[in-house]
Design a protein around this motif. Structure first.
Motif, short mmCIF file in Angstrom:
data_model
loop_
_atom_site.label_atom_id
_atom_site.label_comp_id
_atom_site.label_asym_id
_atom_site.label_seq_id
_atom_site.Cartn_x
_atom_site.Cartn_y
_atom_site.Cartn_z
N SER A 192 3.19 -0.11 20.44
CA SER A 192 1.80 -0.89 20.46
C SER A 192 1.43 -0.88 21.97
CB SER A 192 2.03 -2.09 19.91
OG SER A 192 1.06 -3.17 20.16
N ARG B 165 -12.22 -2.28 4.47
CA ARG B 165 -12.21 -1.00 4.84
C ARG B 165 -13.58 -0.57 5.20
NH1 ARG B 165 -7.62 2.10 4.89
NH2 ARG B 165 -5.80 0.58 4.50
N ALA C 83 -3.28 4.38 4.66
CA ALA C 83 -3.14 4.00 6.02
C ALA C 83 -2.73 2.37 6.46
CB ALA C 83 -4.55 4.57 6.70
N GLY C 84 -2.78 1.68 5.28
CA GLY C 84 -2.62 0.29 5.62
C GLY C 84 -1.06 -0.13 5.39
N ALA D 100 -14.44 0.65 9.02
CA ALA D 100 -15.20 2.08 9.17
C ALA D 100 -16.48 1.85 10.09
CB ALA D 100 -15.60 2.76 8.01
N GLN E 144 0.88 -1.20 -0.09
CA GLN E 144 -0.02 0.11 0.02
C GLN E 144 0.91 1.29 0.07
OE1 GLN E 144 -3.59 0.05 2.34
NE2 GLN E 144 -3.93 -2.18 2.22
N GLU F 140 -9.08 3.29 25.09
CA GLU F 140 -9.09 2.56 23.71
C GLU F 140 -8.02 1.40 24.05
OE1 GLU F 140 -11.04 2.58 21.17
OE2 GLU F 140 -11.87 4.48 21.10
N ARG G 49 -6.87 -1.07 21.07
CA ARG G 49 -6.33 -0.39 19.93
C ARG G 49 -5.05 -0.62 19.86
NH1 ARG G 49 -9.04 3.57 16.26
NH2 ARG G 49 -10.70 2.86 17.69
N ARG G 50 -4.31 -0.84 21.03
CA ARG G 50 -2.99 -0.93 21.30
C ARG G 50 -2.24 0.34 20.66
NH1 ARG G 50 -2.94 -2.16 24.64
NH2 ARG G 50 -1.23 -3.50 25.17
N THR H 55 4.34 1.90 8.50
CA THR H 55 4.94 3.38 8.84
C THR H 55 6.46 3.30 9.23
OG1 THR H 55 4.61 3.58 11.24
CG2 THR H 55 2.73 4.09 9.69
N GLU I 62 -2.40 -5.55 4.22
CA GLU I 62 -2.84 -4.47 5.30
C GLU I 62 -1.73 -4.47 6.05
OE1 GLU I 62 -4.99 -2.28 5.86
OE2 GLU I 62 -6.35 -2.71 4.42
N GLU J 184 -10.29 4.80 7.72
CA GLU J 184 -10.49 3.32 7.29
C GLU J 184 -10.99 3.25 5.99
OE1 GLU J 184 -9.66 0.47 8.35
OE2 GLU J 184 -9.28 0.56 10.45
N PRO K 62 4.45 -0.12 15.09
CA PRO K 62 3.03 -0.14 15.66
C PRO K 62 1.94 0.04 14.75
CG PRO K 62 4.29 2.09 16.17
CD PRO K 62 5.03 1.22 15.21
N ASN K 63 0.85 -0.36 15.06
CA ASN K 63 -0.36 -0.49 14.34
C ASN K 63 -0.83 0.98 13.93
OD1 ASN K 63 -3.24 0.19 15.45
ND2 ASN K 63 -2.11 -1.12 16.97
N VAL K 64 -1.26 1.32 12.45
CA VAL K 64 -1.28 2.82 12.22
C VAL K 64 -2.54 3.38 13.03
CG1 VAL K 64 -1.88 4.21 10.35
CG2 VAL K 64 -0.37 2.29 10.09
N MET K 65 -3.70 2.68 13.21
CA MET K 65 -4.78 3.34 13.89
C MET K 65 -4.64 3.61 15.34
SD MET K 65 -6.79 4.04 11.19
CE MET K 65 -8.03 4.49 11.74
N GLY L 25 0.22 -2.24 7.80
CA GLY L 25 0.27 -1.24 8.91
C GLY L 25 -0.73 -1.60 9.92
N ARG L 26 -1.75 -2.63 9.72
CA ARG L 26 -2.66 -2.73 10.78
C ARG L 26 -2.20 -3.72 11.65
NH1 ARG L 26 -8.52 -2.37 9.58
NH2 ARG L 26 -7.66 -0.99 7.74
N ARG L 27 -1.06 -4.57 11.49
CA ARG L 27 -0.56 -5.76 12.43
C ARG L 27 -1.84 -6.63 12.72
NH1 ARG L 27 2.65 -6.09 10.68
NH2 ARG L 27 4.11 -6.79 12.04
N ASN M 22 -4.23 -6.13 18.43
CA ASN M 22 -5.20 -4.98 18.37
C ASN M 22 -6.57 -5.50 17.39
OD1 ASN M 22 -5.50 -3.77 15.53
ND2 ASN M 22 -3.24 -4.39 15.53
N GLU N 212 -15.54 1.03 13.55
CA GLU N 212 -14.84 2.16 14.10
C GLU N 212 -16.00 3.09 14.65
OE1 GLU N 212 -12.06 3.09 15.28
OE2 GLU N 212 -10.62 1.94 14.00
N ARG O 9 -13.56 8.15 16.86
CA ARG O 9 -13.98 7.07 16.20
C ARG O 9 -14.55 7.70 14.72
NH1 ARG O 9 -15.01 2.11 18.15
NH2 ARG O 9 -14.06 1.82 20.17
N SER P 243 -11.22 7.91 12.64
CA SER P 243 -10.84 6.61 12.54
C SER P 243 -11.83 5.89 11.32
CB SER P 243 -10.84 5.84 13.80
OG SER P 243 -10.08 6.20 14.83
N ALA P 244 -13.14 6.01 11.36
CA ALA P 244 -13.69 5.46 10.30
C ALA P 244 -13.42 6.20 8.91
CB ALA P 244 -15.27 5.80 10.65
N GLY Q 100 -13.45 -1.37 21.46
CA GLY Q 100 -12.20 -0.54 21.92
C GLY Q 100 -11.77 -1.45 23.25
#
Lengths: 501, 501
Positions: free
Chosen positions: B165, A85, B128-129, A89, A74, B319, B322-323, B132, A319, B92, B350-353, A321-323, A351, A92, B85, B88-89, A129
């Motif tokens: 995380s 996604r 976002a996926g 969303a 990505q 949250e 979410r870690r 990073t 995905e 996503e 670490p996870n992006v969100m 970055g989502r881990r 997560n 979320e 949220r 975040s949505a 959450g």
């Protein structure tokens, strides 16, 4: 302050009190020794050059960095899967599902995404959450088990599945369980994904290398036996074998006959099998389809202890970055399962949205669902494009002087071999660096293409390689290939015209 | 098979070949020894009872499990923050921001959430996926630095901040860096959050306990000096001091004068300071406001090496699933910063969100923004409710026989002390268990309330406690308190009427 200094002097009577407590000298020596080339010197230099291009766009012989050092699709404009996604969303911002908003929501989201979000939110009693169970949400683990059953045709137990923060964290956790002393050894392929050497170094254990055969990247049982015998004869307590299939960095994919031999070898030699299968859907040939180790273990009725790893970072999902990921533990002692649970619980849980993405990976829209068509179209579009790019890049590498490259049977990488002129090898030697590292750094500095030297993965002594993803987007792929070709031809030309020593 | 058996017999000539490679006997003994009570025997029993209630709702003397063993507010119906949220949505499912959808999107999302999602997506070039930077997104780290500067009135450097995380992973990473041999010691408070003992056990290092003073949960420098001197005189290389402020499990909050003494102690004694400050916004009294260690280090111009940890799991955000979190490294050697980067890079990122939620935590809507009012109202509603519940639960505990409890100055927990009748202590001894564990298990079995025994955190010898969150929702709080009161009164009544030995 007088007191403070007096105390310090007492603790360090020679007057050589270091300025810091935590220094290169005092720190954990295993971490200090650890290497991880995928994000090593070359990617760090690439980051610097990227910053330089921001402030001085014309200061370098290229306009942008092309990051082929890491399987991060990505980052290179691969589009995320729409259904995944959409569901994410809605989870979320679950207010979108409330009666006062749902009519408008329906204008933006398909009905099956709405239903799926509701169902997955119900898995966590509406609380996306909150910490989940440390092994992951039970219903997701059930869905993973069902996916494995359908893939392999053999039963899978949800209680043997542990959701994790990507496959890396899972591998680290299993290796940590296995290493009871510095004398414990784990067999790893060479070349390998350097997570394995890095983690074994950090855990102060022995990496026992076995070589993959470059003609087809299959495993030779004779080589395995030789490497094992040598390690055991030197007193190492070899406990496990790591196999990466499809291969990273090789792009090879093991035949089922080879997998069966490996399982039998592990059973015979009393080795735990760690099967890194994160590229299981990145398969590009009909001759070498993906077959899971779990399937072969089940077919053989083997009692071999197996951990199999999977991830949402690869495949067509990408995905990263989502881990998210999971491992399946097969034939593992019940008490060890309890210990793995305890170990997971200290990290609380993976997560939640990563867990939910695993759920969608293993349970995508079905025929008849509103999103089925688009999902398949997206998956197939990414797949066909990866296949085209893999082929095109291998052809380009093979068209160049002093370079040979196997086609990718799987995964996201090519691992071409280069015959360097002796003059260059000598020059690198004088610089105190490995020739492949020098070559890759020069490639970066003249083209902006960031790849990883073969020495970061290990390679047969005297051979040199690099690993490149084939992830640059198709619209830029010719430019990417031409940039590389120009660099390589120029490089080889310069050295072949230089006098031999 | 003959060959296989022959090989196996050769490897295990005594004929005692174990059935498994990985067993309790062969596994990493440090993990085997490790304990983590927050998700230990009592929460595991609670899980079993929860399953039992699903299939046989009337089989137990209570209707549901009340999980007060872990600070997991959204599990107990705390609503997530709407703005967080919404952003975040939108990140996503970024298609919602496209021209063809944005008009409908505007009917569901406020304009500042839309702008924020666009801005945060720009931080990651829209992806976002993707993985990073391993230390986290640069712009988020800049925002964290700005938040710290505003909080403390002293500069903070984005390059000293590492997104993680959750705080747990960050603490584990820093401790791993510090432990270079089994002789290294780290001072930890007793009682403590068991992440610290668990991680030190896993890393095979020495936990050097110092006791918190129950009258106000402040640290006594005399006690610190005593514990340190004792450990050093027995040859332990004590390198670091852990402080949890606000306290977990104690609920205490350190005065700035006490923090200054601790900083000076660490500087004098050459100790790295690990400040676990994840509850920094959970503050319930005016007498004990939160003051960061970073602020005091800066005020004193101290050169002490400091790691400060923060998280999105606590505060009013909650949250947990979410870690997300970060640490700030202050006065840390430059080469160590490079090693920390390398260590982070093996886990990729670490996870992006989670990173994006850190961004919103440190940079919430501002006065004048459309979402400012609602954000403040939600934060304040949660805060006032936590404060009321903390007070109410402490009053309830203090109204009971044989039980005393400090008010919570901070965090999410109370840690009441119980004077057990000698007969019960003897009974527990005969069972081979600690009295507080037996008490908590009985509480669970008769009320469904799951708390953690004091022995899971450590306690002053001869004293007994448990830790309970005050997170059950206010609508159920009286029922929760009454259930507990009834159990405790009944328990005490039974033992006080039993004959003394």
């Amino acid at each position: 302050m007088v007191t403070a200094n007096a105390t310090a002097s007492a603790a360090h009577p020679s007057g050589t009190r270091p300025s810091k407590v935590l220094t290169l000298e005092s720190m954990n020596p295993n971490i200090r020794t650890m290497e991880y080339a995928v994000r090593g010197a070359i990617p760090i230099k690439a980051d610097e050059l990227r910053e330089q291009l921001k402030t001085q766009p014309n200061s370098l012989p290229f306009k942008q960095i092309t990051p082929c050092n890491i399987g991060n699709p990505q980052q290179l404009n691969q589009k995320p899967l729409t259904f995944l996604r959409q569901v994410s969303a809605l989870m979320e911002y679950a207010d979108l599902l409330k009666p006062e908003m749902i009519e408008t929501t329906r204008k933006l989201f398909p009905e099956d995404a709405i239903e799926r979000a509701k169902r997955n939110l119900a898995y966590v009693s509406g609380a996306a959450g909150a910490y989940t169970h440390s092994l992951g949400i039970h219903e997701v683990r059930q869905n993973v088990a069902r996916f494995i059953e359908q893939r392999d045709g053999f039963p899978a137990n949800p209680n043997s599945i542990c959701l994790t923060s990507g496959a890396s964290g899972a591998v680290e956790r299993v290796l940590d369980m296995l290493i009871s002393s510095p004398n414990v050894g784990v067999m790893i392929p060479i070349p390998q994904y350097p997570l394995y050497t890095a983690t074994l170094t950090r855990l102060n254990a022995q990496a026992i290398p076995y070589y993959l055969q470059e003609e087809d990247w299959q495993l030779s049982i004779g080589d395995l036996e030789g490497a094992l015998a040598k390690a055991r004869s030197s007193g190492i307590d070899v406990r496990a074998l790591v196999v990466i299939n499809p291969g990273n960095p090789t792009g090879g994919c093991l035949l089922d006959s080879n997998i069966a031999e490996i399982v039998q070898f592990c059973e015979r030699e009393h080795l735990v099998l760690l099967a890194d299968e994160v590229y299981q859907t990145n398969i590009y040939t009909e001759t070498n389809p993906f077959v899971s180790f779990k399937k072969i273990v089940s077919q053989l009725g083997s009692q071999v202890e197996l951990f199999s790893f999977h991830s949402i970072s690869k495949g067509m999902i990408g995905e990263c970055g989502r881990r998210g990921g999971y491992y399946e533990a097969v034939n593992i002692d019940e008490q060890i399962m309890g210990q793995l649970f305890k170990l997971a619980s200290v990290s609380l849980c993976p997560n939640v949205m990563g867990q939910m993405a695993v759920d969608i990976m293993v349970n995508p829209p079905k025929p008849g669902d509103q999103s089925y068509g688009l999902y398949q179209e997206e998956i197939d579009g990414i797949y066909q494009s990866l296949k085209r790019r893999a082929k095109k890049l291998a052809e380009a590498f093979n068209s160049l002087p002093n370079m040979t490259c196997n086609d990718a049977q799987g995964a996201m990488y090519l691992f071409p071999k280069i015959e360097f002129p002796q003059a260059f090898i000598d020059e690198a030697k004088q610089l105190g660096q490995s020739p492949d590292s020098v070559y890759c750094m020069r490639m970066l500095e003249s083209t902006g293409i960031s790849v990883v030297p073969g020495s970061g993965f290990g390679q047969y002594p005297g051979t040199f390689h690099f690993r490149s993803t084939f992830l640059p987007p198709e619209s830029l792929f010719d430019e990417f290939i031409n940039g590389f070709k120009h660099f390589h031809t120029d490089f080889m030309g310069r050295y072949s015209s230089s006098p031999k020593i």
